[in-house]
Write a protein that holds these residues in place. Structure first.
Motif, PDB file in Angstrom:
ATOM      1  N   ARG A  41       0.828  -1.215   0.000  1.00 21.31           N
ATOM      2  CA  ARG A  41       0.000   0.000   0.000  1.00 21.31           C
ATOM      3  C   ARG A  41       0.853   1.252   0.000  1.00 21.31           C
ATOM      4  O   ARG A  41       0.481   2.265  -0.570  1.00 21.31           O
ATOM      5  N   PHE A  42       1.995   1.157   0.685  1.00 26.18           N
ATOM      6  CA  PHE A  42       2.873   2.323   0.699  1.00 26.18           C
ATOM      7  C   PHE A  42       4.297   1.889   0.346  1.00 26.18           C
ATOM      8  O   PHE A  42       4.885   1.060   1.038  1.00 26.18           O
ATOM      9  N   SER A  43       4.833   2.439  -0.750  1.00 23.28           N
ATOM     10  CA  SER A  43       6.162   2.035  -1.205  1.00 23.28           C
ATOM     11  C   SER A  43       7.124   3.208  -1.172  1.00 23.28           C
ATOM     12  O   SER A  43       6.779   4.318  -1.580  1.00 23.28           O
ATOM     13  N   VAL A  44       8.318   2.938  -0.682  1.00 20.12           N
ATOM     14  CA  VAL A  44       9.399   3.913  -0.756  1.00 20.12           C
ATOM     15  C   VAL A  44      10.415   3.356  -1.740  1.00 20.12           C
ATOM     16  O   VAL A  44      10.946   2.262  -1.540  1.00 20.12           O
ATOM     17  N   LEU A  45      10.650   4.061  -2.820  1.00 24.65           N
ATOM     18  CA  LEU A  45      11.606   3.577  -3.821  1.00 24.65           C
ATOM     19  C   LEU A  45      12.862   4.435  -3.740  1.00 24.65           C
ATOM     20  O   LEU A  45      12.858   5.602  -4.148  1.00 24.65           O
TER      21      LEU A  45
END
Ligand SMILES: Nc1ncnc2c1ncn2[C@@H]1O[C@H](COP(=O)(O)OP(=O)(O)OP(=O)(O)O)[C@@H](O)[C@H]1O
Ligand SMILES: [Mg+2]
Lengths: 400, 249
Positions: free
Chosen positions: B169-173
């Motif tokens: 649901r929440f991605s840090v790339l």
């Protein structure tokens, strides 16, 4: 020899990191009976359909063995009978080694074993079936001693796969197993050999395997050490023919206060020999490991290729490992490399797996299993692979 | 969806993050830019729960099933199971651990967590092949140990494959675009765009405005010396590209 020198102490350089005091505190007695109470446990480990040559307390059991599928070209009989009949290579082999170099435990085995195994592959025989030699100690007797003894001869251009297992089905039993295996590989012979040791947690296992290799022979060896309170496992290879190659791979996997001492020696006596050693250890809790790897390259042994690596994964906070390469190289045109590592689970790898939802317990298990993956992939025989995997899995499942 | 409040974090006794405030709603894409060493990866790792980084102040509030929880209290794997994902700036090599075995283990942890049935190896194989097609990845990757002997660009692509498999649901790339050639970047950006829905959100860390042409952010933040010093729309990235960071602050 045993009488004159007694049990070696830690002052002896060969026993520097392994004290035999606990062994000395016990009195062991040779047992004469080969009854096994728990047959079902045995056949859970051994496949009854496979060729099994079973010894209980060091004594052959026809009842538990399966010899009917032994192909022609594979000859076997009691070692004592082979000596009496002077079967091929017996005298030649038994006089190959310098008596002054003999270890006290080998001497003890030779003096006391009463029922050894002689097994031979005749010239050009290619035996595809696994030959499983099983040395099981029954729990019926306390403080028993056994002297497993095997002599294997592979004649020219023969090939065989042999698993030698040392085990007990009572994990509490106190006993002493003092094993001696001799392997002779004539020209072009290939042996896939695995020694698997899963003795009881309270057992003493002292074992020596001596391998003699002639021209272009291949020794493909694997040692698996997981049982025993105190284990000493020696593997000594003599490269006596040009173009011979030896692979010495091993996994030692110990926990609680188990102690395992692996010694290897590869003696390159002729040119163009190859040896590769990969010894890996996983130690948990307060287990202790020792690795001592000797490589001799004699002055004539030019163009020798010799490689040695010892890697250790320490999972417990009280475990410890001592590793010592010992290279004595007297030829100048050779390639020899050696290395040793001692480490814990990599924290970055742990974190990476965790960020992918994998709980730390399972992550640890995956990494420990990953540590042995390259070793296990060297075992080409499926049945051996399967048996070792079954023996090693519980220790991975138990990782916290 | 996630709100970072006055976050202070240190490593080895040195304060790196000095009061970060950031709010990201479902359906949004945010970008963080900033000079080397400003604390971007530190922020990503603190969100993911790296044990070396100690949070000394502040909280990270995350919506789970209409409840607000402070994820700083959760272990990394618990955060991941709740749908928080980080693509590493430097993906880790794991010798001896097969990529598809690893991915299935990860995927099944989520299934278990959601009370769904675990996927067997055959179904999973089909599932993962679909995801690999999305990223134009060769089948050989999943038979190899995780990231071992992968090229820099292949490792980055493998990170996005994991994102596709885990469906967070929440991605840090974290600098997923660095080290990618222009075609790979387009493929990876396409993949990220296809994964975008109104219910998930993405935080992109990057040095290059170029990526933001493909994945268009709603907001751009500039991080410097452990603080967000400016937040604006996507035009801020162009300005930074032109003028660097010194005119800010
Ligand atoms: N584990 C650590 N130990 C010591 N210092 C660290 C550690 N991790 C980060 N730092 C320091 O914290 C600061 C911020 O590092 P960080 O990796 O967050 O920067 P960044 O903004 O991601 O930089 P880049 O653009 O180069 O990736 C740097 O000065 C770095 O040296
Ligand atoms: Mg960074």
């Amino acid at each position: 020899m045993f009488q004159t020198h007694g049990i070696p102490t830690v002052k002896n350089e060969e026993w520097k990191y392994t004290s035999l005091e606990p062994l000395e505190k016990n009195i062991f007695e040779l047992v004469k009976d080969n009854k096994l109470a728990d047959r079902s446990a045995l056949f859970e480990y051994c496949n009854p359909q496979e060729i099994n040559i079973v010894f209980v307390n060091g004594i052959f059991s026809a009842d538990l063995s399966n010899l009917k599928n032994i192909p022609s070209g594979i000859i076997h009989c009691p070692l004592q009978e082979a000596v009496a009949k002077d079967l091929p290579k017996i005298k030649e082999f038994l006089t190959k080694y310098d008596p002054s170099q003999k270890t006290p435990f080998a001497a003890l085995n030779e003096a006391l074993n009463s029922d050894g195994l002689y097994i031979r592959a005749d010239q050009n025989t290619a035996c595809k079936e696994l030959i499983h030699i099983v040395h099981v100690t029954s729990a019926s007797r306390r403080n028993s001693a056994s002297m497993p003894r095997t002599l294997m001869v592979l004649e020219k251009s023969s090939e065989a796969t042999v698993l030698e297992s040392h085990l007990s089905f009572d994990d509490k039993a106190v006993y002493f197993a003092n094993a001696l295996t001799d392997i002779f590989l004539d020209e072009n012979a290939t042996l896939h050999y695995c020694k698997s040791q899963k003795e009881s947690q309270n057992a003493f296992h002292i074992g020596q395997t001596r391998v003699w290799q002639e021209r272009n022979s291949n020794f493909d060896g694997f040692s698996f050490m997981a049982g025993g309170a105190l284990t000493r496992n020696d593997l000594d290879v003599v490269i006596n023919g040009e173009g011979a190659s030896a692979n010495l791979n091993a996994l030692y996997n110990m926990s609680t206060t188990q102690h395992v001492d692996n010694h290897t020696s590869v003696d390159h006596r002729v040119p163009n020999g190859t040896s590769n050693q990969l010894y890996k250890g996983i130690l948990n809790q307060a287990a202790r490991g020792v690795f001592n790897g000797k490589i001799f390259v004699r002055p004539v042994a030019q163009k020798t290729n010799s490689y040695q690596l010892n890697k250790n994964l320490l999972l417990g906070k009280d475990c410890r490992v001592d590793t010592k390469p010992q290279l004595e190289i007297f030829a100048d045109d050779v390639k020899c490399t050696h290395g040793a590592t001692i480490g814990q689970l990599d924290e970055d790898q742990m974190f990476y797996l965790q960020t992918r939802c994998i709980p730390s317990k399972i992550a640890r298990r995956m990494l420990a299993q990953g540590f042995v993956d390259d070793l296990f992939s060297k075992i080409k025989n499926e049945s051996i692979h399967h048996k070792l995997d079954k023996l090693v899995q519980p220790s991975f499942q138990a990782l916290e | 969806m996630i709100e970072i409040k006055n976050l202070h974090a240190q490593v080895g006794g040195i304060e790196i993050l000095k009061g970060i405030n950031l709010k990201i709603n479902a359906g949004e894409v945010h970008a963080i830019m900033g000079p080397n060493g400003s604390g971007k990866s530190t922020l990503a790792k603190v969100i993911a729960g790296h044990p070396d980084y100690e949070v000394t102040k502040g909280e990270i509030i995350y919506d789970v099933n209409f409840k607000k929880i402070n994820i700083l209290e959760l272990a990394p794997e618990e955060r991941a199971r709740e749908g928080i994902f980080m693509a590493f700036q430097y993906p880790v090599e794991i010798p001896g651990v097969n990529t598809s075995v690893f991915l299935r283990a990860a995927f099944n942890e989520i299934c278990k967590h959601q009370g769904a049935e675990e996927m067997d190896p055959i179904d999973f194989d089909l599932y993962i092949r679909k995801k690999m097609k999305l990223l134009n990845m060769d089948d050989k990757f999943i038979t190899r140990p995780v990231n071992v002997d992968f090229s820099g660009g292949e490792k980055k692509r493998n990170e996005i494959l994991q994102m596709a498999v885990l469906n967070p649901r929440f991605s840090v790339l974290d600098e997923t675009d660095s080290g990618l050639d222009i075609d790979s970047m387009r493929i990876v950006a396409d993949g990220v765009n296809k994964l975008k829905t109104k219910d998930n959100a993405t935080l992109l860390i990057t040095h290059y405005q170029r990526l933001l042409n493909y994945i268009v952010p709603d907001y751009v933040h500039i991080l410097r010396h452990g603080k967000i010093i400016k937040s604006q729309g996507k035009e801020l990235a162009l300005e930074v590209e032109e003028k660097g960071y010194d005119w800010l602050s």
